[in-house]
Design a protein around this motif. Sequence first.
Motif, PDB file in Angstrom:
ATOM      1  N   GLY A  41       4.119 -14.432  14.389  1.00 28.38           N
ATOM      2  CA  GLY A  41       3.633 -13.357  13.534  1.00 28.38           C
ATOM      3  C   GLY A  41       2.798 -12.350  14.306  1.00 28.38           C
ATOM      4  O   GLY A  41       2.169 -12.676  15.306  1.00 28.38           O
ATOM      5  N   ARG A  42       2.813 -11.115  13.802  1.00 28.86           N
ATOM      6  CA  ARG A  42       2.051 -10.052  14.461  1.00 28.86           C
ATOM      7  C   ARG A  42       0.560 -10.280  14.264  1.00 28.86           C
ATOM      8  O   ARG A  42       0.090 -10.550  13.166  1.00 28.86           O
ATOM      9  CB  ARG A  42       2.455  -8.687  13.910  1.00 28.86           C
ATOM     10  CG  ARG A  42       1.769  -7.559  14.660  1.00 28.86           C
ATOM     11  CD  ARG A  42       2.443  -6.236  14.456  1.00 28.86           C
ATOM     12  NE  ARG A  42       1.651  -5.180  15.065  1.00 28.86           N
ATOM     13  CZ  ARG A  42       1.974  -3.916  15.057  1.00 28.86           C
ATOM     14  NH1 ARG A  42       3.099  -3.529  14.477  1.00 28.86           N
ATOM     15  NH2 ARG A  42       1.212  -3.022  15.623  1.00 28.86           N
ATOM     16  N   ARG A  43      -0.151 -10.156  15.349  1.00 25.36           N
ATOM     17  CA  ARG A  43      -1.605 -10.287  15.369  1.00 25.36           C
ATOM     18  C   ARG A  43      -2.111  -9.374  16.468  1.00 25.36           C
ATOM     19  O   ARG A  43      -2.107  -9.731  17.639  1.00 25.36           O
ATOM     20  CB  ARG A  43      -1.999 -11.729  15.646  1.00 25.36           C
ATOM     21  CG  ARG A  43      -3.483 -11.917  15.574  1.00 25.36           C
ATOM     22  CD  ARG A  43      -3.805 -13.373  15.423  1.00 25.36           C
ATOM     23  NE  ARG A  43      -5.235 -13.479  15.216  1.00 25.36           N
ATOM     24  CZ  ARG A  43      -5.998 -14.346  15.838  1.00 25.36           C
ATOM     25  NH1 ARG A  43      -5.479 -15.205  16.663  1.00 25.36           N
ATOM     26  NH2 ARG A  43      -7.285 -14.378  15.602  1.00 25.36           N
ATOM     27  N   ASP A  44      -2.493  -8.166  16.080  1.00 20.17           N
ATOM     28  CA  ASP A  44      -2.862  -7.148  17.057  1.00 20.17           C
ATOM     29  C   ASP A  44      -4.144  -7.498  17.791  1.00 20.17           C
ATOM     30  O   ASP A  44      -5.066  -8.080  17.223  1.00 20.17           O
ATOM     31  CB  ASP A  44      -2.982  -5.786  16.384  1.00 20.17           C
ATOM     32  CG  ASP A  44      -1.628  -5.233  15.981  1.00 20.17           C
ATOM     33  OD1 ASP A  44      -0.598  -5.762  16.450  1.00 20.17           O
ATOM     34  OD2 ASP A  44      -1.592  -4.278  15.211  1.00 20.17           O
TER      35      ASP A  44
ATOM     36  N   ASP B 159       4.625   2.035  17.045  1.00 20.75           N
ATOM     37  CA  ASP B 159       3.756   1.131  16.294  1.00 20.75           C
ATOM     38  C   ASP B 159       4.233   0.971  14.856  1.00 20.75           C
ATOM     39  O   ASP B 159       4.167  -0.116  14.293  1.00 20.75           O
ATOM     40  CB  ASP B 159       2.308   1.640  16.330  1.00 20.75           C
ATOM     41  CG  ASP B 159       1.348   0.659  15.702  1.00 20.75           C
ATOM     42  OD1 ASP B 159       1.295  -0.508  16.157  1.00 20.75           O
ATOM     43  OD2 ASP B 159       0.642   1.035  14.743  1.00 20.75           O
ATOM     44  N   ARG B 160       4.745   2.028  14.267  1.00 20.11           N
ATOM     45  CA  ARG B 160       5.188   1.976  12.870  1.00 20.11           C
ATOM     46  C   ARG B 160       6.490   1.200  12.686  1.00 20.11           C
ATOM     47  O   ARG B 160       6.777   0.745  11.583  1.00 20.11           O
ATOM     48  CB  ARG B 160       5.340   3.389  12.312  1.00 20.11           C
ATOM     49  CG  ARG B 160       3.995   4.055  12.059  1.00 20.11           C
ATOM     50  CD  ARG B 160       4.172   5.344  11.313  1.00 20.11           C
ATOM     51  NE  ARG B 160       4.955   6.288  12.107  1.00 20.11           N
ATOM     52  CZ  ARG B 160       4.499   7.400  12.621  1.00 20.11           C
ATOM     53  NH1 ARG B 160       3.257   7.753  12.419  1.00 20.11           N
ATOM     54  NH2 ARG B 160       5.277   8.186  13.338  1.00 20.11           N
TER      55      ARG B 160
ATOM     56  N   ALA C 237      -0.182  -3.883  20.561  1.00 23.47           N
ATOM     57  CA  ALA C 237       0.252  -4.801  19.505  1.00 23.47           C
ATOM     58  C   ALA C 237       0.332  -6.197  20.108  1.00 23.47           C
ATOM     59  O   ALA C 237       0.434  -6.353  21.329  1.00 23.47           O
ATOM     60  CB  ALA C 237       1.607  -4.378  18.949  1.00 23.47           C
TER      61      ALA C 237
ATOM     62  N   PRO D  76       8.435  -4.895  14.983  1.00 24.32           N
ATOM     63  CA  PRO D  76       8.713  -6.013  14.074  1.00 24.32           C
ATOM     64  C   PRO D  76       7.449  -6.785  13.714  1.00 24.32           C
ATOM     65  O   PRO D  76       6.484  -6.812  14.476  1.00 24.32           O
ATOM     66  CB  PRO D  76       9.682  -6.890  14.874  1.00 24.32           C
ATOM     67  CG  PRO D  76       9.414  -6.568  16.298  1.00 24.32           C
ATOM     68  CD  PRO D  76       8.989  -5.121  16.336  1.00 24.32           C
ATOM     69  N   THR D  77       7.490  -7.426  12.553  1.00 29.84           N
ATOM     70  CA  THR D  77       6.359  -8.263  12.141  1.00 29.84           C
ATOM     71  C   THR D  77       6.383  -9.605  12.851  1.00 29.84           C
ATOM     72  O   THR D  77       5.359 -10.268  12.947  1.00 29.84           O
ATOM     73  CB  THR D  77       6.365  -8.492  10.615  1.00 29.84           C
ATOM     74  OG1 THR D  77       7.612  -9.066  10.248  1.00 29.84           O
ATOM     75  CG2 THR D  77       6.143  -7.194   9.873  1.00 29.84           C
ATOM     76  N   LYS D  78       7.564  -9.993  13.342  1.00 32.06           N
ATOM     77  CA  LYS D  78       7.690 -11.246  14.105  1.00 32.06           C
ATOM     78  C   LYS D  78       8.406 -10.975  15.416  1.00 32.06           C
ATOM     79  O   LYS D  78       9.354 -10.203  15.461  1.00 32.06           O
ATOM     80  CB  LYS D  78       8.469 -12.291  13.319  1.00 32.06           C
ATOM     81  CG  LYS D  78       7.700 -12.830  12.138  1.00 32.06           C
ATOM     82  CD  LYS D  78       8.289 -14.134  11.660  1.00 32.06           C
ATOM     83  CE  LYS D  78       7.468 -14.619  10.501  1.00 32.06           C
ATOM     84  NZ  LYS D  78       6.782 -15.838  10.792  1.00 32.06           N
TER      85      LYS D  78
ATOM     86  N   TRP E  48       1.572 -10.561  19.236  1.00 34.75           N
ATOM     87  CA  TRP E  48       2.221 -11.560  18.396  1.00 34.75           C
ATOM     88  C   TRP E  48       1.788 -12.932  18.859  1.00 34.75           C
ATOM     89  O   TRP E  48       1.812 -13.234  20.046  1.00 34.75           O
ATOM     90  CB  TRP E  48       3.743 -11.443  18.486  1.00 34.75           C
ATOM     91  CG  TRP E  48       4.227 -10.169  17.882  1.00 34.75           C
ATOM     92  CD1 TRP E  48       4.635  -9.974  16.581  1.00 34.75           C
ATOM     93  CD2 TRP E  48       4.332  -8.896  18.513  1.00 34.75           C
ATOM     94  NE1 TRP E  48       4.975  -8.655  16.399  1.00 34.75           N
ATOM     95  CE2 TRP E  48       4.806  -7.970  17.560  1.00 34.75           C
ATOM     96  CE3 TRP E  48       4.065  -8.432  19.812  1.00 34.75           C
ATOM     97  CZ2 TRP E  48       5.030  -6.633  17.853  1.00 34.75           C
ATOM     98  CZ3 TRP E  48       4.274  -7.100  20.104  1.00 34.75           C
ATOM     99  CH2 TRP E  48       4.754  -6.211  19.129  1.00 34.75           C
TER     100      TRP E  48
END
Length: 162
Positions: A61-64, A50-51, A73, A54-56, A75
């Motif tokens: 974009g990441r949207r949990d 999780d840490r 997680a 990627p943000t994308k 996207w």
Amino acid sequence: MNIFRHRPYGLPALAALMIAAAGCSSADDAPSAAVPSPGAAAVRLCDRLDRVLPTKVDKLGRRDPEPASALTAGWGDDPAIILRCGVSRPARMADPEADGVEVNGVGWLLEQRADHSFRFTTTLRKAYVEVTIPAGRTGDGMAPLVSLAPAVKRAVPEGIAD
């Protein structure tokens, strides 16, 4: 002279109700995913994953998803690409005819589902990681796995999951 006065008793209550409803509506459109319940060793690996995710993924974009968890997680919006870490070993892995792919050094079991979405589950890793690509997002093939493979390699070592 009019002895009846109209007092707006209901207006303050109505305004408060509208404000409360507006505050709650933003989470209603968030994607959802069932949170796995793995053992402690897999939870530690999933926490690491999780840490470093990627943000994308595939330009999304990441949207949990809800409920919030380090084991899930997402996207994009509806339909979202969903990752779940610490899932159980899929029964299909026992089938010698099952389809598999390797993407950037990470092996995945490939399952096409009845709704035309794809579910990929890592193979030969200490925790099973599942990625669901909805039918509406399958046009780019395995591009999401290309984005996710480096994080999986970094956080979840090779081996056999418990």
